[in-house]
Design an enzyme around this catalytic site. Sequence first.
Site, PDB file in Angstrom:
ATOM      1  N   GLY A 207      47.853  33.777  45.773  1.00 19.18           N
ATOM      2  CA  GLY A 207      46.265  33.012  46.147  1.00 19.18           C
ATOM      3  C   GLY A 207      45.310  33.197  45.043  1.00 19.18           C
ATOM      4  O   GLY A 207      44.381  32.386  44.995  1.00 19.18           O
ATOM      5  N   ASP A 208      45.626  34.117  44.131  1.00 24.98           N
ATOM      6  CA  ASP A 208      44.553  34.161  42.703  1.00 24.98           C
ATOM      7  C   ASP A 208      45.553  34.448  41.671  1.00 24.98           C
ATOM      8  O   ASP A 208      45.425  35.497  40.699  1.00 24.98           O
ATOM      9  CB  ASP A 208      43.774  35.301  43.199  1.00 24.98           C
ATOM     10  CG  ASP A 208      42.570  35.494  42.059  1.00 24.98           C
ATOM     11  OD1 ASP A 208      42.514  34.295  41.564  1.00 24.98           O
ATOM     12  OD2 ASP A 208      41.977  36.351  41.931  1.00 24.98           O
ATOM     13  N   TYR A 209      46.624  33.572  41.389  1.00 26.09           N
ATOM     14  CA  TYR A 209      47.660  34.090  40.274  1.00 26.09           C
ATOM     15  C   TYR A 209      47.115  33.244  38.931  1.00 26.09           C
ATOM     16  O   TYR A 209      47.088  32.050  38.845  1.00 26.09           O
ATOM     17  CB  TYR A 209      48.960  33.294  40.915  1.00 26.09           C
ATOM     18  CG  TYR A 209      50.244  33.747  39.740  1.00 26.09           C
ATOM     19  CD1 TYR A 209      50.534  35.213  40.079  1.00 26.09           C
ATOM     20  CD2 TYR A 209      50.804  32.952  39.127  1.00 26.09           C
ATOM     21  CE1 TYR A 209      51.566  35.729  39.517  1.00 26.09           C
ATOM     22  CE2 TYR A 209      51.751  33.405  38.295  1.00 26.09           C
ATOM     23  CZ  TYR A 209      52.256  34.840  38.508  1.00 26.09           C
ATOM     24  OH  TYR A 209      53.314  35.201  37.786  1.00 26.09           O
ATOM     25  N   ASN A 213      46.195  38.500  36.115  1.00 26.02           N
ATOM     26  CA  ASN A 213      46.756  39.388  37.269  1.00 26.02           C
ATOM     27  C   ASN A 213      48.075  39.458  36.901  1.00 26.02           C
ATOM     28  O   ASN A 213      48.796  39.855  38.253  1.00 26.02           O
ATOM     29  CB  ASN A 213      46.254  38.481  38.554  1.00 26.02           C
ATOM     30  CG  ASN A 213      44.897  38.671  39.138  1.00 26.02           C
ATOM     31  OD1 ASN A 213      44.207  39.816  38.531  1.00 26.02           O
ATOM     32  ND2 ASN A 213      44.411  38.097  40.031  1.00 26.02           N
TER      33      ASN A 213
END
Length: 311
Positions: A207-209, A213
Amino acid sequence: MASAPQPQHLEPPERLVRTVSAWEGEAGRAWLAGLPERVADLLARWELRPERVLSPGGQISMVVLVRQADDTPATLKVGLVTDETRHEHAALARWDGRGAVRLLRAEPDAGALLLERLHSDVSLRSLPEQKAMLEACATLQRLWVPPGEGHPFVSVAEHTARLAAALRERRGQPYVPDEARALVDEALAVRDELCATAPGEAVLLHGDYHHGNVLAADRVPWLAIDPKPVAGEPAYDLAWLVRDRLETLVATPGSQSAARRRVAKLSDSLDVDRDRVRGWALFRAVEAGVWALAVGDRESGELHLEFATWL
């Protein structure tokens, strides 16, 4: 008789204070005011010895390097609970260390996670772009697993429906330039088409790759952190990789061609449809750009909207 250990009072980093105050207003400031006490309580109950608070740390979480009772290193993360972060613990538990940081303990309602210790100062951003993209793809593939029966994860369609509703409301606001409104309309239409034609069975998505991260680790070279998990098609997860290192990309001659080559390379390397990767990259960039304008971050907002025009 030995006296009981004194509570550890640790102050949140400056960036956390700044971003939560700006993004969440009075509710965010109230959360920040109680954060040191919550962290101290967790340290005492979980028998953790703090080493240092990571700075700048997370934008909506306080991250503390700690030692457990047996002296094993770990990381305590105490974050603001939002719709996006609410099921972070569930995603980490589902992956169980496969491609992602291992969850050791959690109190989800408090936004508290105890995680295995990674090398917090070494992310994929430390690598040259081509090598970083190869490692990012290899790690991401391990995360795309079935979400599990009875899973709690919201679907991409449901999550982006909320984003799209907010984007429609913001479209007419004075902070959105007139010339950007056609781009907003295109992004909304693309999102509707993508959701209407979503292929295959859903997988668990980070979702927030992005490169920031994915951190260096000891048991394997790289592990993902900080998911904002959703269930859906893999193309959605590639959107942030397409626009990774955006400031550098903007400064590169032929930025538009470079962005399109990224779409092609990432799609081909992970066997994902190019048009769907491009579509989700467009929608997510426009949504992020307009959101940034809404919270007063004009530089980031304009950068994301410019990037979207290249796609």
